[in-house]
Design a protein around this motif. Structure first.
Motif, PDB file in Angstrom:
ATOM      1  N   THR A  15       0.841  -1.192   0.000  1.00 43.68           N
ATOM      2  CA  THR A  15       0.000   0.000   0.000  1.00 43.68           C
ATOM      3  C   THR A  15       0.878   1.245   0.000  1.00 43.68           C
ATOM      4  OG1 THR A  15      -0.133   0.018   2.418  1.00 43.68           O
ATOM      5  CG2 THR A  15      -1.909  -1.122   1.243  1.00 43.68           C
ATOM      6  N   ASP A  16       0.255   2.384  -0.302  1.00 37.06           N
ATOM      7  CA  ASP A  16       0.979   3.646  -0.166  1.00 37.06           C
ATOM      8  C   ASP A  16       0.697   4.210   1.228  1.00 37.06           C
ATOM      9  OD1 ASP A  16      -1.526   4.932  -0.261  1.00 37.06           O
ATOM     10  OD2 ASP A  16      -1.237   5.655  -2.308  1.00 37.06           O
ATOM     11  N   SER A  17       1.258   5.367   1.527  1.00 38.01           N
ATOM     12  CA  SER A  17       1.133   5.923   2.879  1.00 38.01           C
ATOM     13  C   SER A  17      -0.302   6.290   3.248  1.00 38.01           C
ATOM     14  CB  SER A  17       2.035   7.144   3.036  1.00 38.01           C
ATOM     15  OG  SER A  17       1.694   8.127   2.086  1.00 38.01           O
ATOM     16  N   GLY A  19      -2.814   4.298   2.491  1.00 42.46           N
ATOM     17  CA  GLY A  19      -3.524   3.028   2.650  1.00 42.46           C
ATOM     18  C   GLY A  19      -4.083   2.469   1.357  1.00 42.46           C
ATOM     19  N   ALA A  20      -3.908   3.196   0.239  1.00 47.26           N
ATOM     20  CA  ALA A  20      -4.378   2.694  -1.055  1.00 47.26           C
ATOM     21  C   ALA A  20      -3.454   1.584  -1.549  1.00 47.26           C
ATOM     22  CB  ALA A  20      -4.418   3.833  -2.073  1.00 47.26           C
ATOM     23  N   VAL A  21      -4.039   0.529  -2.120  1.00 45.09           N
ATOM     24  CA  VAL A  21      -3.234  -0.576  -2.641  1.00 45.09           C
ATOM     25  C   VAL A  21      -2.438  -0.108  -3.850  1.00 45.09           C
ATOM     26  CG1 VAL A  21      -4.785  -2.354  -1.761  1.00 45.09           C
ATOM     27  CG2 VAL A  21      -5.070  -1.506  -4.097  1.00 45.09           C
ATOM     28  N   VAL A  22      -1.265  -0.730  -4.046  1.00 41.62           N
ATOM     29  CA  VAL A  22      -0.375  -0.339  -5.144  1.00 41.62           C
ATOM     30  C   VAL A  22      -0.135  -1.557  -6.044  1.00 41.62           C
ATOM     31  CG1 VAL A  22       1.819   0.711  -5.760  1.00 41.62           C
ATOM     32  CG2 VAL A  22       0.736   1.315  -3.589  1.00 41.62           C
ATOM     33  N   PRO A  23      -0.759  -1.563  -7.238  1.00 39.74           N
ATOM     34  CA  PRO A  23      -0.525  -2.649  -8.184  1.00 39.74           C
ATOM     35  C   PRO A  23       0.782  -2.454  -8.938  1.00 39.74           C
ATOM     36  CG  PRO A  23      -2.093  -1.103  -9.108  1.00 39.74           C
ATOM     37  CD  PRO A  23      -1.775  -0.616  -7.708  1.00 39.74           C
ATOM     38  N   SER A  24       1.247  -3.524  -9.561  1.00 38.92           N
ATOM     39  CA  SER A  24       2.411  -3.505 -10.460  1.00 38.92           C
ATOM     40  C   SER A  24       3.703  -3.045  -9.793  1.00 38.92           C
ATOM     41  CB  SER A  24       2.122  -2.637 -11.693  1.00 38.92           C
ATOM     42  OG  SER A  24       0.991  -3.120 -12.380  1.00 38.92           O
ATOM     43  N   ILE A  25       3.883  -3.416  -8.543  1.00 37.92           N
ATOM     44  CA  ILE A  25       5.114  -3.130  -7.810  1.00 37.92           C
ATOM     45  C   ILE A  25       5.923  -4.421  -7.739  1.00 37.92           C
ATOM     46  CG2 ILE A  25       6.037  -2.623  -5.503  1.00 37.92           C
ATOM     47  CD1 ILE A  25       5.093  -0.125  -6.949  1.00 37.92           C
ATOM     48  N   LYS A  26       7.216  -4.332  -7.971  1.00 39.41           N
ATOM     49  CA  LYS A  26       8.094  -5.506  -7.890  1.00 39.41           C
ATOM     50  C   LYS A  26       8.443  -5.766  -6.422  1.00 39.41           C
ATOM     51  CE  LYS A  26      12.797  -6.740  -8.861  1.00 39.41           C
ATOM     52  NZ  LYS A  26      14.008  -6.388  -9.587  1.00 39.41           N
ATOM     53  N   ALA A  44      -3.579  -6.524  -9.211  1.00 41.30           N
ATOM     54  CA  ALA A  44      -4.416  -5.322  -9.227  1.00 41.30           C
ATOM     55  C   ALA A  44      -4.861  -4.902  -7.830  1.00 41.30           C
ATOM     56  CB  ALA A  44      -5.638  -5.547 -10.120  1.00 41.30           C
ATOM     57  N   SER A  45      -4.841  -5.835  -6.871  1.00 39.95           N
ATOM     58  CA  SER A  45      -5.220  -5.538  -5.484  1.00 39.95           C
ATOM     59  C   SER A  45      -4.017  -5.273  -4.596  1.00 39.95           C
ATOM     60  CB  SER A  45      -6.041  -6.695  -4.904  1.00 39.95           C
ATOM     61  OG  SER A  45      -7.227  -6.868  -5.654  1.00 39.95           O
ATOM     62  N   GLY A  46      -2.824  -5.166  -5.204  1.00 35.06           N
ATOM     63  CA  GLY A  46      -1.605  -4.896  -4.448  1.00 35.06           C
ATOM     64  C   GLY A  46      -1.042  -6.091  -3.711  1.00 35.06           C
ATOM     65  N   ASN A  47      -1.533  -7.284  -4.019  1.00 31.33           N
ATOM     66  CA  ASN A  47      -1.107  -8.495  -3.311  1.00 31.33           C
ATOM     67  C   ASN A  47       0.080  -9.169  -3.984  1.00 31.33           C
ATOM     68  OD1 ASN A  47      -3.265  -8.390  -1.397  1.00 31.33           O
ATOM     69  ND2 ASN A  47      -4.620  -9.147  -2.997  1.00 31.33           N
ATOM     70  N   TYR A  48       0.890  -9.833  -3.170  1.00 28.49           N
ATOM     71  CA  TYR A  48       1.989 -10.667  -3.664  1.00 28.49           C
ATOM     72  C   TYR A  48       2.009 -11.948  -2.849  1.00 28.49           C
ATOM     73  CZ  TYR A  48       4.784  -9.545   0.455  1.00 28.49           C
ATOM     74  OH  TYR A  48       5.230  -9.430   1.744  1.00 28.49           O
ATOM     75  N   GLN A  49       2.614 -12.998  -3.408  1.00 35.79           N
ATOM     76  CA  GLN A  49       2.712 -14.270  -2.691  1.00 35.79           C
ATOM     77  C   GLN A  49       3.873 -15.083  -3.240  1.00 35.79           C
ATOM     78  OE1 GLN A  49      -0.967 -16.256  -2.003  1.00 35.79           O
ATOM     79  NE2 GLN A  49      -0.018 -18.256  -1.757  1.00 35.79           N
ATOM     80  N   PHE A  50       4.770 -15.464  -2.334  1.00 38.77           N
ATOM     81  CA  PHE A  50       5.882 -16.355  -2.670  1.00 38.77           C
ATOM     82  C   PHE A  50       5.576 -17.712  -2.055  1.00 38.77           C
ATOM     83  CE2 PHE A  50       7.866 -12.127  -2.496  1.00 38.77           C
ATOM     84  CZ  PHE A  50       8.446 -12.078  -3.753  1.00 38.77           C
ATOM     85  N   ASN A  51       5.346 -18.708  -2.907  1.00 38.62           N
ATOM     86  CA  ASN A  51       5.053 -20.062  -2.443  1.00 38.62           C
ATOM     87  C   ASN A  51       6.313 -20.915  -2.490  1.00 38.62           C
ATOM     88  OD1 ASN A  51       2.177 -19.737  -2.125  1.00 38.62           O
ATOM     89  ND2 ASN A  51       2.082 -19.673  -4.347  1.00 38.62           N
ATOM     90  N   ALA A  52       6.323 -21.955  -1.686  1.00 39.09           N
ATOM     91  CA  ALA A  52       7.372 -22.986  -1.713  1.00 39.09           C
ATOM     92  C   ALA A  52       8.771 -22.414  -1.495  1.00 39.09           C
ATOM     93  CB  ALA A  52       7.304 -23.796  -3.000  1.00 39.09           C
ATOM     94  N   LEU A  53       8.896 -21.459  -0.583  1.00 36.30           N
ATOM     95  CA  LEU A  53      10.214 -20.948  -0.204  1.00 36.30           C
ATOM     96  C   LEU A  53      10.826 -21.868   0.842  1.00 36.30           C
ATOM     97  CD1 LEU A  53       9.492 -17.128   0.294  1.00 36.30           C
ATOM     98  CD2 LEU A  53      10.702 -18.197  -1.616  1.00 36.30           C
ATOM     99  N   LEU A  54      12.130 -22.060   0.772  1.00 37.48           N
ATOM    100  CA  LEU A  54      12.821 -22.813   1.810  1.00 37.48           C
ATOM    101  C   LEU A  54      12.706 -22.083   3.133  1.00 37.48           C
ATOM    102  CD1 LEU A  54      16.113 -23.743  -0.085  1.00 37.48           C
ATOM    103  CD2 LEU A  54      14.230 -25.276   0.515  1.00 37.48           C
ATOM    104  N   SER A  55      12.627 -22.805   4.218  1.00 43.36           N
ATOM    105  CA  SER A  55      12.597 -22.150   5.522  1.00 43.36           C
ATOM    106  C   SER A  55      13.918 -21.416   5.738  1.00 43.36           C
ATOM    107  CB  SER A  55      12.351 -23.172   6.638  1.00 43.36           C
ATOM    108  OG  SER A  55      13.385 -24.126   6.653  1.00 43.36           O
ATOM    109  N   GLY A  56      13.859 -20.336   6.497  1.00 43.36           N
ATOM    110  CA  GLY A  56      15.053 -19.540   6.742  1.00 43.36           C
ATOM    111  C   GLY A  56      14.686 -18.084   6.964  1.00 43.36           C
ATOM    112  N   ARG A  57      15.709 -17.224   6.922  1.00 42.91           N
ATOM    113  CA  ARG A  57      15.497 -15.787   7.106  1.00 42.91           C
ATOM    114  C   ARG A  57      15.558 -15.091   5.751  1.00 42.91           C
ATOM    115  NH1 ARG A  57      19.493 -13.255  10.091  1.00 42.91           N
ATOM    116  NH2 ARG A  57      20.876 -14.836   9.269  1.00 42.91           N
ATOM    117  N   TYR A  58      14.659 -14.114   5.567  1.00 40.26           N
ATOM    118  CA  TYR A  58      14.528 -13.417   4.293  1.00 40.26           C
ATOM    119  C   TYR A  58      14.501 -11.905   4.499  1.00 40.26           C
ATOM    120  CZ  TYR A  58      13.378 -17.771   1.950  1.00 40.26           C
ATOM    121  OH  TYR A  58      13.445 -19.031   1.429  1.00 40.26           O
TER     122      TYR A  58
END
Length: 89
Positions: A15-17, A19-26, A44-58
């Motif tokens: 989101t931006d400051s 609270g509006a969602v921000v699409p197309s952000i890397k 389009a809803s500002g969502n991202y999801q990384f699946n199947a990541l190895l456990s650890g610190r990111y």
């Protein structure tokens, strides 16, 4: 398909400051132990999801558009878990 046992998910909304969602952000997830990175572009809803990541610190960072890069350090992902990291640009 490979087995997802021992892996986890990091997801969230950008989101931006105001609270509006921000699409197309890397959004980038970088494993601190291996330095491996994965990228995702918010939907389009500002969502991202990384699946199947190895456990650890990111490190999770978001960049794009007229916004400054925002970063969250030391995100701990455990086996078979989901961590929600919402980012404000």
């Amino acid at each position: 398909a490979y087995a997802q046992y021992g892996r986890g998910t990091i997801l969230g909304t950008v989101t931006d400051s105001s609270g509006a969602v921000v699409p197309s952000i890397k959004v980038t997830a970088r494993n601190l132990a291996t330095n491996e990175t994965r990228d995702f572009t918010t939907d389009a809803s500002g969502n991202y999801q990384f699946n199947a990541l190895l456990s650890g610190r990111y490190t999770i960072s978001a960049s794009g558009g007229q916004f400054k890069t925002t970063t969250v350090n030391e995100v701990e992902l455990r086996v078979n878990s989901t961590v929600t990291i919402d980012l404000v640009m």
